[in-house]
Design a protein around this motif. Sequence first.
Motif, PDB file in Angstrom:
ATOM      1  N   ASP A   1       1.119  11.088 -14.580  1.00  0.00           N
ATOM      2  CA  ASP A   1       1.705  12.248 -14.730  1.00  0.00           C
ATOM      3  C   ASP A   1       2.510  12.668 -13.581  1.00  0.00           C
ATOM      4  N   GLY A   2       3.054  12.068 -12.666  1.00  0.00           N
ATOM      5  CA  GLY A   2       3.666  12.509 -11.816  1.00  0.00           C
ATOM      6  C   GLY A   2       3.143  13.087 -10.561  1.00  0.00           C
ATOM      7  N   THR A   3       1.798  13.226 -10.477  1.00  0.00           N
ATOM      8  CA  THR A   3       1.009  13.396  -9.350  1.00  0.00           C
ATOM      9  C   THR A   3       0.492  12.532  -8.553  1.00  0.00           C
ATOM     10  N   GLY A   4       0.061  12.792  -7.297  1.00  0.00           N
ATOM     11  CA  GLY A   4      -0.199  11.805  -6.325  1.00  0.00           C
ATOM     12  C   GLY A   4       0.553  11.910  -4.988  1.00  0.00           C
ATOM     13  N   PRO A   5       0.229  11.317  -3.783  1.00  0.00           N
ATOM     14  CA  PRO A   5       0.773  11.290  -2.712  1.00  0.00           C
ATOM     15  C   PRO A   5       2.403  10.938  -2.713  1.00  0.00           C
ATOM     16  N   LEU A   6       2.572   9.670  -3.228  1.00  0.00           N
ATOM     17  CA  LEU A   6       3.976   9.077  -3.369  1.00  0.00           C
ATOM     18  C   LEU A   6       4.948  10.008  -4.224  1.00  0.00           C
ATOM     19  N   ASN A   7       4.215  10.444  -5.537  1.00  0.00           N
ATOM     20  CA  ASN A   7       5.072  11.022  -6.515  1.00  0.00           C
ATOM     21  C   ASN A   7       5.523  12.420  -5.879  1.00  0.00           C
ATOM     22  N   ASN A   8       4.404  13.031  -5.431  1.00  0.00           N
ATOM     23  CA  ASN A   8       4.827  14.288  -4.557  1.00  0.00           C
ATOM     24  C   ASN A   8       5.816  14.253  -3.459  1.00  0.00           C
ATOM     25  N   THR A   9       5.620  13.243  -2.784  1.00  0.00           N
ATOM     26  CA  THR A   9       6.589  13.101  -1.599  1.00  0.00           C
ATOM     27  C   THR A   9       8.035  12.820  -2.067  1.00  0.00           C
TER      28      THR A   9
ATOM     29  N   GLN B   1       0.780  -1.443  -0.113  1.00  0.00           N
ATOM     30  CA  GLN B   1       0.018   0.088   0.141  1.00  0.00           C
ATOM     31  C   GLN B   1       0.747   1.374  -0.128  1.00  0.00           C
ATOM     32  N   GLU B   2       0.298   2.217  -0.514  1.00  0.00           N
ATOM     33  CA  GLU B   2       0.943   3.535  -0.746  1.00  0.00           C
ATOM     34  C   GLU B   2       1.274   4.181   0.478  1.00  0.00           C
ATOM     35  N   ASN B   3       0.415   3.981   1.546  1.00  0.00           N
ATOM     36  CA  ASN B   3       0.617   4.684   2.894  1.00  0.00           C
ATOM     37  C   ASN B   3       1.822   4.106   3.450  1.00  0.00           C
ATOM     38  N   ASP B   4       2.056   2.611   3.414  1.00  0.00           N
ATOM     39  CA  ASP B   4       3.107   1.950   4.159  1.00  0.00           C
ATOM     40  C   ASP B   4       4.491   2.502   3.455  1.00  0.00           C
ATOM     41  N   ILE B   5       4.345   2.544   2.151  1.00  0.00           N
ATOM     42  CA  ILE B   5       5.726   3.001   1.509  1.00  0.00           C
ATOM     43  C   ILE B   5       5.780   4.465   2.038  1.00  0.00           C
ATOM     44  N   LEU B   6       4.934   5.482   1.972  1.00  0.00           N
ATOM     45  CA  LEU B   6       5.151   6.827   2.648  1.00  0.00           C
ATOM     46  C   LEU B   6       5.877   6.754   4.061  1.00  0.00           C
ATOM     47  N   TRP B   7       5.374   5.743   4.641  1.00  0.00           N
ATOM     48  CA  TRP B   7       6.141   5.745   6.068  1.00  0.00           C
ATOM     49  C   TRP B   7       7.341   5.399   5.819  1.00  0.00           C
ATOM     50  N   GLY B   8       7.441   4.434   5.076  1.00  0.00           N
ATOM     51  CA  GLY B   8       9.115   3.918   4.963  1.00  0.00           C
ATOM     52  C   GLY B   8       9.716   5.040   4.464  1.00  0.00           C
ATOM     53  N   LEU B   9       9.529   5.606   3.504  1.00  0.00           N
ATOM     54  CA  LEU B   9      10.187   7.010   3.154  1.00  0.00           C
ATOM     55  C   LEU B   9      10.505   8.149   4.073  1.00  0.00           C
ATOM     56  N   ASP B  10       9.560   8.331   5.072  1.00  0.00           N
ATOM     57  CA  ASP B  10       9.720   9.092   5.864  1.00  0.00           C
ATOM     58  C   ASP B  10      10.759   8.671   7.057  1.00  0.00           C
ATOM     59  N   PHE B  11      10.901   7.120   7.217  1.00  0.00           N
ATOM     60  CA  PHE B  11      11.796   6.735   8.155  1.00  0.00           C
ATOM     61  C   PHE B  11      13.355   6.655   7.852  1.00  0.00           C
TER      62      PHE B  11
ATOM     63  N   PHE C   1       9.797  -0.824  -7.175  1.00  0.00           N
ATOM     64  CA  PHE C   1       8.249  -1.065  -7.147  1.00  0.00           C
ATOM     65  C   PHE C   1       7.456  -0.081  -7.975  1.00  0.00           C
ATOM     66  N   GLY C   2       6.094  -0.508  -8.637  1.00  0.00           N
ATOM     67  CA  GLY C   2       5.709   0.344  -9.323  1.00  0.00           C
ATOM     68  C   GLY C   2       4.075  -0.053  -9.148  1.00  0.00           C
ATOM     69  N   THR C   3       3.263   0.800 -10.052  1.00  0.00           N
ATOM     70  CA  THR C   3       2.013   0.524 -10.098  1.00  0.00           C
ATOM     71  C   THR C   3       1.409   1.218 -11.480  1.00  0.00           C
ATOM     72  N   SER C   4       0.417   0.700 -11.985  1.00  0.00           N
ATOM     73  CA  SER C   4      -0.178   1.312 -13.186  1.00  0.00           C
ATOM     74  C   SER C   4      -1.467   1.844 -12.892  1.00  0.00           C
ATOM     75  N   GLN C   5      -1.870   2.190 -11.775  1.00  0.00           N
ATOM     76  CA  GLN C   5      -2.728   2.944 -11.260  1.00  0.00           C
ATOM     77  C   GLN C   5      -2.396   4.636 -11.412  1.00  0.00           C
TER      78      GLN C   5
ATOM     79  N   SER D   1       7.880   6.079 -11.269  1.00  0.00           N
ATOM     80  CA  SER D   1       8.856   6.582 -12.091  1.00  0.00           C
ATOM     81  C   SER D   1       8.430   7.705 -13.045  1.00  0.00           C
ATOM     82  N   ASP D   2       7.458   8.139 -12.966  1.00  0.00           N
ATOM     83  CA  ASP D   2       6.927   9.338 -13.579  1.00  0.00           C
ATOM     84  C   ASP D   2       6.956  10.471 -12.866  1.00  0.00           C
ATOM     85  N   SER D   3       7.380  10.307 -11.354  1.00  0.00           N
ATOM     86  CA  SER D   3       7.743  11.548 -10.643  1.00  0.00           C
ATOM     87  C   SER D   3       8.757  12.522 -11.173  1.00  0.00           C
ATOM     88  N   PHE D   4       8.618  13.821 -11.192  1.00  0.00           N
ATOM     89  CA  PHE D   4       9.490  15.024 -11.785  1.00  0.00           C
ATOM     90  C   PHE D   4      11.005  14.831 -11.377  1.00  0.00           C
ATOM     91  N   SER D   5      11.318  14.703 -10.017  1.00  0.00           N
ATOM     92  CA  SER D   5      12.828  15.213  -9.572  1.00  0.00           C
ATOM     93  C   SER D   5      13.441  13.850  -9.380  1.00  0.00           C
TER      94      SER D   5
END
Length: 571
Positions: A263-271, A227-237, A255-259, A438-442
Amino acid sequence: MTQEEKYKIISDDFIDLIIEYNRNEKLLNRYTNSTSHIINTRYAIAYVPASQLTDNFVYQYGYNTLPYCYGLTSEKSLEASGILKLRRVPSLNLRGKGVLIALVDTGIDYTNPIFRHADGSTRIVSLWDQTINSQNQYPEDTYFGTLYHSEQINQALSSTSPYDIVPSLDENGHGSMLAGIAAGSEVPASEFSGVAPDSELVIVKLKEAKPALRQFLMIPPDVPCYQENDILWGLDFVLKEARRLQRPMAICIGFGTSQGPHDGTGPLNNTLSFYADFPGISIVVAAGNEGNKRRHFFSQIDSAIGYSTVELNVGPNESGFFMELWGAMPNTYSIEIISPDGERSGRIEESIYANRKYDFIFSNTTLLVDYRIIETHTGEQLILFRFKHPVNGIWRFQVYTRGDLKGSYHIWLPMGNFISNNIYFLESTPYTTLTSPSDSFSPIAVTAYNPANNSLYLEASKGYTRTGTIKPELTAPGSNITVPILNQGFGDSSGTGLAAAHTAGIAALLMEWGIVKGFYKRLDSVEIKKLLIRGANRESSLKYPNRDWGYGIIDLYNVLNVIRGRFPDSF
């Protein structure tokens, strides 16, 4: 969140929703019987009873609140990237010393000798296993999992029963494989070496997605899914670990998703894009392995006809699947569905948001369709399809557009093993198949090739993003290369995740040169990306950038050639 409420994080009786609250805590009280859990100043998690995830959830609350589900992107590379050549330069024997490499993945086999120093002690400075519950041995404010530091791991390694002390396992092997490619110690007998064998590791083992979310998206229960939220916690750690230790860090995302809108937007991409701009942080993301799977469809609608037709093959005995249509502004889009036996849904007209259920009588198929004309993150139109027990054969979708410009749209099926190989578009396109993030900007997006014959990995996802951003930027070894496997052996594997791990190791070497040795103190993901692009090898017959190879094949030796002038060919 209180200590008494933390059980909801791991309980299958609750689902996790991502809330973009931007410090407005009133937004956290939107859901009935919910408990909020703040990750950072932008995003929080709401835990709500799983019974609320019904077929009309998207209609009520939108698609963007559900965490996306991510799968794994991997199924004699050092010479090809100029690393061994660089090691032969005495003044530039870069090996990653002083740099951390972080993986948020399936964990690590910490007992493997390739993750130890010469004296037998561990090279893992911290390991957060989200799957092992503890009373209070978790990272600050997370309330779940168990955190092990190097002292505990070394105690385990000195024991005859290490897993009695640190019971963290990598049952899948994917995380250990990527960690080995990025940072594994040299094993001459197996002709293996990680890219940065003197670096140290920060590891997160992700817990798997909850059953309710899997069932809603009809993802098979035995497929690795996170899940995206568990990945966000992992990145924060891992970011907090880099700050705590005051050391540069390369982060590998395998890892990746086709959801999502691609265009690089969304919680994980933005973070990821936010963190990637921090000095001393480099983030590398795998492009995905969807280029040859026939799971993406694109069309522009001829205004004289007014619609276009999509044909989707569905094999026998499929239990269900979902897919997403994203329509470009400013037009709006509507659909009609025709089953293999000719039964028609009738045209489903545009609506700001709508939820429709269709029972195809002759085929015993149920189809749920959600419209969101203004999707929250993008403003584009989303149509979400969820098939239950679809009859096999060719399904047809007539997509109509309304507006004064030519309409265009993309449709994506799920990635990897989230869906059967017997479900595919008859007229698919291999481009715009990059998996998110992988579509995240930076961050640096990397695709894979075979260094033995300089051929692109056949399954590699291809660019660009839906909005035309140049991704992937670079190509690295990732096809038919030697990797560490479970049981502490070695084998051959392929996938863009391997290329991402290879590139994360290269980023660690650049940060050793720039930050640890003091030649370029403010290196971040964007600066490293630009350096790698400048030094990349490019084929004279190709035009760059391109959707397959990005700006070319990574060559670290040539990067430093470009920066510092020509080095001798040999020493």
